[in-house]
Design an enzyme around this catalytic site. Structure first.
Site, PDB file in Angstrom:
ATOM      1  N   GLN A   1       0.931  -1.244   0.074  1.00 34.65           N
ATOM      2  CA  GLN A   1      -0.127   0.015   0.094  1.00 34.65           C
ATOM      3  C   GLN A   1       0.908   1.330  -0.174  1.00 34.65           C
ATOM      4  O   GLN A   1       2.118   1.440   0.378  1.00 34.65           O
ATOM      5  CB  GLN A   1      -0.874   0.113   1.134  1.00 34.65           C
ATOM      6  CG  GLN A   1      -1.943  -1.000   1.531  1.00 34.65           C
ATOM      7  CD  GLN A   1      -2.587  -0.885   2.705  1.00 34.65           C
ATOM      8  OE1 GLN A   1      -2.987   0.025   3.299  1.00 34.65           O
ATOM      9  NE2 GLN A   1      -2.700  -2.136   3.432  1.00 34.65           N
TER      10      GLN A   1
HETATM   11  N1  LIG Z   1      -5.675 -14.701 -10.980  1.00 28.92           N
HETATM   12  C1  LIG Z   1      -4.753 -14.378 -10.358  1.00 28.92           C
HETATM   13  N2  LIG Z   1      -5.088 -13.822  -9.061  1.00 28.92           N
HETATM   14  C2  LIG Z   1      -3.793 -13.965  -8.167  1.00 28.92           C
HETATM   15  C3  LIG Z   1      -2.446 -14.330  -8.577  1.00 28.92           C
HETATM   16  N3  LIG Z   1      -1.611 -14.042  -7.572  1.00 28.92           N
HETATM   17  C4  LIG Z   1      -2.157 -13.580  -6.608  1.00 28.92           C
HETATM   18  N4  LIG Z   1      -3.365 -13.364  -7.008  1.00 28.92           N
HETATM   19  C5  LIG Z   1      -4.662 -12.820  -6.074  1.00 28.92           C
HETATM   20  O1  LIG Z   1      -4.482 -11.476  -5.986  1.00 28.92           O
HETATM   21  C6  LIG Z   1      -4.808 -11.204  -4.809  1.00 28.92           C
HETATM   22  C7  LIG Z   1      -3.714 -10.338  -3.966  1.00 28.92           C
HETATM   23  O2  LIG Z   1      -2.596 -11.131  -3.523  1.00 28.92           O
HETATM   24  P1  LIG Z   1      -1.535 -11.143  -2.492  1.00 28.92           P
HETATM   25  O3  LIG Z   1      -0.504 -12.048  -2.532  1.00 28.92           O
HETATM   26  O4  LIG Z   1      -2.259 -11.109  -1.106  1.00 28.92           O
HETATM   27  O5  LIG Z   1      -0.893  -9.421  -2.940  1.00 28.92           O
HETATM   28  P2  LIG Z   1      -0.016  -8.908  -2.134  1.00 28.92           P
HETATM   29  O6  LIG Z   1       0.914  -8.378  -3.240  1.00 28.92           O
HETATM   30  O7  LIG Z   1       0.562  -9.763  -1.038  1.00 28.92           O
HETATM   31  O8  LIG Z   1      -0.570  -7.522  -1.613  1.00 28.92           O
HETATM   32  P3  LIG Z   1      -0.503  -6.812  -0.198  1.00 28.92           P
HETATM   33  O9  LIG Z   1       0.087  -7.647   0.796  1.00 28.92           O
HETATM   34  O10 LIG Z   1      -1.602  -5.971  -0.121  1.00 28.92           O
HETATM   35  O11 LIG Z   1       0.804  -5.810  -0.498  1.00 28.92           O
HETATM   36  C8  LIG Z   1      -5.281 -12.504  -3.954  1.00 28.92           C
HETATM   37  O12 LIG Z   1      -6.904 -12.611  -4.258  1.00 28.92           O
HETATM   38  C9  LIG Z   1      -4.641 -13.403  -4.789  1.00 28.92           C
HETATM   39  O13 LIG Z   1      -5.170 -14.828  -4.590  1.00 28.92           O
HETATM   40  C10 LIG Z   1      -2.342 -14.856 -10.063  1.00 28.92           C
HETATM   41  O14 LIG Z   1      -1.161 -15.111 -10.252  1.00 28.92           O
HETATM   42  N5  LIG Z   1      -3.510 -14.837 -10.620  1.00 28.92           N
END
Ligand SMILES: Nc1nc2c(ncn2[C@@H]2O[C@H](COP(=O)(O)OP(=O)(O)OP(=O)(O)O)[C@@H](O)[C@H]2O)c(=O)[nH]1
Ligand SMILES: [Mg+2]
Length: 168
Positions: free
Chosen positions: A58
């Protein structure tokens, strides 16, 4: 192609063996929702110990990324390839980070994640947009597609990264 657990294990295993006497700190960065934690979960599932810092993406948290820069062995930068609107923001956060003195020469792996989503921008196009080919000569870098939810592309990316870390 799905994630091959055995070869991911062997690639990380070699890093762990090699790093016994060294502190291998890998930063996992990118905008919120890019998929960092999903990727990390895939890695932790193998129950292998190496230090990966998964920093929230964020905008309010991004200024704190720099607290983790000292002694970084490698950076994994995760981009949501389905989020065309925020690609410029993601790019500028990446370039700002790469300009930091503390990260000079540190290998960079960019995952163009969510390649499974319809209309996702291809890694080659994102790579072009990032412009690393023109400007980034001080470090090894690689821009690759991935799908964290299916584990696709992670193994190949880590193979590349392990190799790059071992060479630095
Ligand atoms: N379709 C799809 N969705 C994905 C993929 N990788 C992650 N997601 C989805 O994207 C959303 C965010 O994923 P996170 O891994 O929580 O993202 P983050 O980068 O850790 O986000 P922050 O912790 O907020 O910085 C989740 O609902 C995941 O399931 C992917 O390769 N394909
Ligand atoms: Mg997260």
């Amino acid at each position: 192609m799905g994630l091959s657990i055995s070869s991911l294990f062997s690639s990380l295993g070699s890093l762990v063996r090699w790093s016994k006497d060294q502190d291998v700190r890998i930063l996992m960065l990118g905008l919120d929702s890019a998929g960092k934690t999903t990727i990390l979960y895939r890695l932790q599932y193998k129950n292998i110990k190496f230090q990966v810092w998964d920093l929230g993406g964020q905008s309010s948290i991004r200024p704190y990324w720099r607290c983790y820069f000292p002694n970084t062995s490698a950076i994994i930068y995760v981009i949501d390839s389905s989020d065309q609107a925020r690609l410029p923001t993601s790019r500028s956060e990446l370039l700002t980070m790469l300009s930091e003195e503390e990260l000079k020469g540190v290998p960079l792996l960019v995952f163009c994640n969510k390649q499974d989503v319809d209309g996702a921008i291809k890694p080659e196009v994102i790579s072009e947009e990032l412009g690393l080919a023109g400007g980034e000569k001080s470090r090894p870098w690689s821009v690759r597609g991935s799908c964290a939810t299916k584990g696709e592309g992670l193994e190949e990316g880590l193979d590349w990264l392990v190799n790059a870390i071992q060479k630095t």
